[in-house]
Design a protein around this motif. Structure first.
Motif, PDB file in Angstrom:
ATOM      1  N   ARG A  10      45.264 -14.272  38.559  1.00  0.00           N
ATOM      2  CA  ARG A  10      45.449 -14.145  37.108  1.00  0.00           C
ATOM      3  C   ARG A  10      45.989 -12.762  36.771  1.00  0.00           C
ATOM      4  NH1 ARG A  10      40.122 -16.162  37.263  1.00  0.00           N
ATOM      5  NH2 ARG A  10      40.011 -18.406  36.836  1.00  0.00           N
ATOM      6  N   PRO A  11      46.884 -12.682  35.797  1.00  0.00           N
ATOM      7  CA  PRO A  11      47.386 -11.374  35.380  1.00  0.00           C
ATOM      8  C   PRO A  11      46.336 -10.639  34.555  1.00  0.00           C
ATOM      9  CG  PRO A  11      48.237 -13.071  33.942  1.00  0.00           C
ATOM     10  CD  PRO A  11      47.472 -13.790  35.020  1.00  0.00           C
ATOM     11  N   LYS A  12      46.577  -9.366  34.319  1.00  0.00           N
ATOM     12  CA  LYS A  12      45.659  -8.591  33.486  1.00  0.00           C
ATOM     13  C   LYS A  12      45.867  -8.865  32.001  1.00  0.00           C
ATOM     14  CE  LYS A  12      45.089  -4.763  36.770  1.00  0.00           C
ATOM     15  NZ  LYS A  12      45.243  -3.304  36.986  1.00  0.00           N
ATOM     16  N   GLU A  13      47.048  -9.364  31.639  1.00  0.00           N
ATOM     17  CA  GLU A  13      47.328  -9.642  30.234  1.00  0.00           C
ATOM     18  C   GLU A  13      48.290 -10.809  30.131  1.00  0.00           C
ATOM     19  OE1 GLU A  13      49.122  -6.174  28.550  1.00  0.00           O
ATOM     20  OE2 GLU A  13      50.815  -6.199  29.927  1.00  0.00           O
ATOM     21  N   VAL A  14      48.291 -11.443  28.968  1.00  0.00           N
ATOM     22  CA  VAL A  14      49.192 -12.549  28.704  1.00  0.00           C
ATOM     23  C   VAL A  14      49.534 -12.547  27.224  1.00  0.00           C
ATOM     24  CG1 VAL A  14      47.385 -14.258  28.206  1.00  0.00           C
ATOM     25  CG2 VAL A  14      49.585 -15.026  29.129  1.00  0.00           C
ATOM     26  N   GLU A  15      50.696 -13.042  26.903  1.00  0.00           N
ATOM     27  CA  GLU A  15      51.148 -13.131  25.521  1.00  0.00           C
ATOM     28  C   GLU A  15      50.846 -14.538  25.001  1.00  0.00           C
ATOM     29  OE1 GLU A  15      55.127 -11.366  23.466  1.00  0.00           O
ATOM     30  OE2 GLU A  15      55.419 -12.699  25.180  1.00  0.00           O
ATOM     31  N   ILE A  16      50.303 -14.618  23.804  1.00  0.00           N
ATOM     32  CA  ILE A  16      50.067 -15.915  23.175  1.00  0.00           C
ATOM     33  C   ILE A  16      51.114 -16.135  22.092  1.00  0.00           C
ATOM     34  CG2 ILE A  16      48.484 -17.317  21.804  1.00  0.00           C
ATOM     35  CD1 ILE A  16      46.179 -15.994  23.195  1.00  0.00           C
ATOM     36  N   VAL A  17      51.745 -17.296  22.153  1.00  0.00           N
ATOM     37  CA  VAL A  17      52.690 -17.696  21.117  1.00  0.00           C
ATOM     38  C   VAL A  17      51.986 -18.728  20.238  1.00  0.00           C
ATOM     39  CG1 VAL A  17      54.964 -18.640  20.599  1.00  0.00           C
ATOM     40  CG2 VAL A  17      54.612 -17.334  22.712  1.00  0.00           C
ATOM     41  N   GLU A  18      51.720 -18.345  19.001  1.00  0.00           N
ATOM     42  CA  GLU A  18      51.025 -19.239  18.068  1.00  0.00           C
ATOM     43  C   GLU A  18      52.027 -20.243  17.480  1.00  0.00           C
ATOM     44  OE1 GLU A  18      48.753 -21.390  15.933  1.00  0.00           O
ATOM     45  OE2 GLU A  18      47.740 -19.735  16.975  1.00  0.00           O
ATOM     46  N   LEU A  44      46.923 -15.416  10.666  1.00  0.00           N
ATOM     47  CA  LEU A  44      47.130 -15.427  12.114  1.00  0.00           C
ATOM     48  C   LEU A  44      47.632 -14.070  12.598  1.00  0.00           C
ATOM     49  CD1 LEU A  44      48.754 -18.958  12.432  1.00  0.00           C
ATOM     50  CD2 LEU A  44      46.554 -18.268  13.427  1.00  0.00           C
ATOM     51  N   ALA A  45      48.573 -13.496  11.874  1.00  0.00           N
ATOM     52  CA  ALA A  45      49.104 -12.181  12.250  1.00  0.00           C
ATOM     53  C   ALA A  45      48.004 -11.124  12.217  1.00  0.00           C
ATOM     54  CB  ALA A  45      50.250 -11.800  11.330  1.00  0.00           C
ATOM     55  N   ALA A  46      47.085 -11.260  11.287  1.00  0.00           N
ATOM     56  CA  ALA A  46      46.003 -10.280  11.160  1.00  0.00           C
ATOM     57  C   ALA A  46      45.039 -10.323  12.346  1.00  0.00           C
ATOM     58  CB  ALA A  46      45.238 -10.505   9.858  1.00  0.00           C
ATOM     59  N   THR A  47      45.045 -11.407  13.113  1.00  0.00           N
ATOM     60  CA  THR A  47      44.170 -11.480  14.294  1.00  0.00           C
ATOM     61  C   THR A  47      44.762 -10.740  15.493  1.00  0.00           C
ATOM     62  OG1 THR A  47      45.119 -13.504  15.240  1.00  0.00           O
ATOM     63  CG2 THR A  47      43.400 -13.765  13.545  1.00  0.00           C
ATOM     64  N   GLY A  48      46.009 -10.310  15.385  1.00  0.00           N
ATOM     65  CA  GLY A  48      46.661  -9.622  16.486  1.00  0.00           C
ATOM     66  C   GLY A  48      47.767 -10.423  17.137  1.00  0.00           C
ATOM     67  N   LEU A  49      47.987 -11.646  16.684  1.00  0.00           N
ATOM     68  CA  LEU A  49      49.087 -12.439  17.225  1.00  0.00           C
ATOM     69  C   LEU A  49      50.413 -11.792  16.855  1.00  0.00           C
ATOM     70  CD1 LEU A  49      47.580 -15.886  16.332  1.00  0.00           C
ATOM     71  CD2 LEU A  49      48.308 -15.252  18.649  1.00  0.00           C
ATOM     72  N   ARG A  50      51.310 -11.669  17.825  1.00  0.00           N
ATOM     73  CA  ARG A  50      52.577 -10.975  17.599  1.00  0.00           C
ATOM     74  C   ARG A  50      53.790 -11.895  17.683  1.00  0.00           C
ATOM     75  NH1 ARG A  50      49.978  -8.500  15.075  1.00  0.00           N
ATOM     76  NH2 ARG A  50      49.100  -6.430  15.404  1.00  0.00           N
ATOM     77  N   LEU A 242      46.255 -22.954  16.383  1.00  0.00           N
ATOM     78  CA  LEU A 242      44.940 -22.745  15.781  1.00  0.00           C
ATOM     79  C   LEU A 242      44.260 -24.084  15.508  1.00  0.00           C
ATOM     80  CD1 LEU A 242      43.157 -20.359  14.536  1.00  0.00           C
ATOM     81  CD2 LEU A 242      43.877 -21.319  12.351  1.00  0.00           C
ATOM     82  N   GLY A 243      42.997 -24.178  15.911  1.00  0.00           N
ATOM     83  CA  GLY A 243      42.240 -25.390  15.659  1.00  0.00           C
ATOM     84  C   GLY A 243      42.578 -26.543  16.571  1.00  0.00           C
ATOM     85  N   GLY A 244      43.562 -26.353  17.468  1.00  0.00           N
ATOM     86  CA  GLY A 244      43.956 -27.447  18.356  1.00  0.00           C
ATOM     87  C   GLY A 244      44.756 -28.528  17.662  1.00  0.00           C
ATOM     88  N   VAL A 276      44.389 -10.500  20.965  1.00  0.00           N
ATOM     89  CA  VAL A 276      44.067 -11.332  19.810  1.00  0.00           C
ATOM     90  C   VAL A 276      42.557 -11.335  19.610  1.00  0.00           C
ATOM     91  CG1 VAL A 276      44.288 -13.615  18.752  1.00  0.00           C
ATOM     92  CG2 VAL A 276      46.092 -12.754  20.278  1.00  0.00           C
ATOM     93  N   ALA A 277      42.129 -11.171  18.357  1.00  0.00           N
ATOM     94  CA  ALA A 277      40.707 -11.093  18.036  1.00  0.00           C
ATOM     95  C   ALA A 277      40.115 -12.490  17.869  1.00  0.00           C
ATOM     96  CB  ALA A 277      40.496 -10.282  16.762  1.00  0.00           C
ATOM     97  N   PHE A 278      39.193 -12.829  18.750  1.00  0.00           N
ATOM     98  CA  PHE A 278      38.552 -14.143  18.707  1.00  0.00           C
ATOM     99  C   PHE A 278      37.840 -14.379  17.379  1.00  0.00           C
ATOM    100  CE2 PHE A 278      34.605 -16.607  19.656  1.00  0.00           C
ATOM    101  CZ  PHE A 278      35.210 -17.845  19.826  1.00  0.00           C
ATOM    102  N   ALA A 279      37.122 -13.369  16.880  1.00  0.00           N
ATOM    103  CA  ALA A 279      36.376 -13.526  15.632  1.00  0.00           C
ATOM    104  C   ALA A 279      37.310 -13.858  14.463  1.00  0.00           C
ATOM    105  CB  ALA A 279      35.570 -12.270  15.334  1.00  0.00           C
TER     106      ALA A 279
END
Length: 311
Positions: A10-18, A44-50, A242-244, A276-279
């Motif tokens: 596994r890598p140390k980091e990964v990018e999430i595309v929302e 969504l952007a406020a959670t850290g998604l870029r 988000l939410g599946g 990305v912030a889980f909370a």
């Protein structure tokens, strides 16, 4: 993000595309107001998604949920550090996306089976490649990041199994035309981890050095295992909704994507940073469920927080 390695670690980091605002909503029978879409993207952007796929530029009669594409991006405004992307399927859609001036990247779908290609885009696989040739040239000239998703890469709802060699040939053709990123999509959620390993190994051989991305649906509850397998195969970007939520209007039984909050929880527990912030995702899911009037498929927004917060 670091490039593909495929060394089984596994890598140390990964990018999430929302992809929630586009793929998450596109097949939902409940038309979502424009104001809600705009607020969803901001939250969504406020959670850290870029990277957020905000919409698709398709015919409104075919996908009514995306009829307000221009209005969404016009009213959204600039959000610092956010790269908006849009799905385009033809030059008309690309023209519309380009005219907004809002996007840093575009995504195009090249389908791995003839039947689904014609159902989804009204064109053969080869005709779609020629469409991409025209769009790719123009996108490069406009300075846009180009991402191509090979849809139905793990199986077709009409033809069944899709040969690995066909996926690899299509990836090679797309790479030869030109793109910065290649994604494999399990559009109907039929693949397992071994399928992921085999297909991404073939893609690495077909397009050496290419930035790799993956798009998994959780139709048969294998999406998160597949995401973990993709990480181990050198994939540096994972799609989630988000939410599946999610599904394809032209693929029977194509149910929701892997949930962003569930994916981030898995990554956090696995020591893979996403930024990305889980909370924040949990809170945004609760907010969206109120507007949709129902519980969404992802799980962790409805579980107790772990580890527990001290009293």
């Amino acid at each position: 993000m670091s490039g593909p390695t495929g060394n089984g670690v596994r890598p140390k980091e990964v990018e999430i595309v929302e992809v929630g605002p586009r793929d998450g909503l596109q097949n939902d029978p409940q038309l979502v107001p424009t104001d809600v879409k705009i607020e969803l993207i901001r939250r969504l952007a406020a959670t850290g998604l870029r990277r957020i796929e905000a919409t698709s530029f398709v015919h409104p009669k075919r996908v009514p949920q995306m009829a307000d594409a221009e209005e969404v991006v016009r009213r959204l405004g600039d959000i610092p550090h956010l790269r908006l992307s849009a799905l385009v399927l033809n030059e008309r859609g690309f023209d519309r996306a380009l005219a907004t001036g809002a996007f840093a990247e575009i995504t195009f779908a090249a389908v791995a089976s003839e039947t689904f290609s014609q159902r989804n885009q009204g064109a053969t696989v080869q005709e779609n490649l020629e469409t991409w040739r025209a769009i790719s040239r123009r996108a490069e000239a406009a300075g846009l990041f180009r991402s191509v998703t090979i849809a139905a890469a793990f199986g077709c709802p009409f033809e069944g199994e899709v040969p690995v060699a066909r996926v690899a040939d299509l990836a090679r053709a797309v790479a030869d035309i030109g793109t910065e990123e290649l994604s494999l999509a399990d559009t109907i959620g039929v693949g397992g981890p071994a399928d992921v390993e085999i297909r991404f190994a073939a893609i690495r051989d077909a397009a050496p050095g290419m930035k790799l991305r993956a798009h998994f649906h959780n139709t048969r509850n294998t999406g998160y295992a597949n995401a973990d397998a993709a990480l181990r195969m050198g994939v540096s970007a994972l799609d989630a909704s988000l939410g599946g939520m999610g599904g394809c209007p032209f693929a029977p039984e194509a149910t929701g994507n892997i949930g962003t909050e569930d994916l981030v929880y898995m990554l956090d527990r696995s020591g893979v940073a996403s930024g990305v912030a889980f909370a924040g995702l949990r809170d945004t899911t609760a907010w969206l469920e109120e507007r949709m009037g129902r519980r969404l498929p992802a799980q962790t927004a409805h579980c107790s927080i772990f580890p527990p917060v001290p009293a």
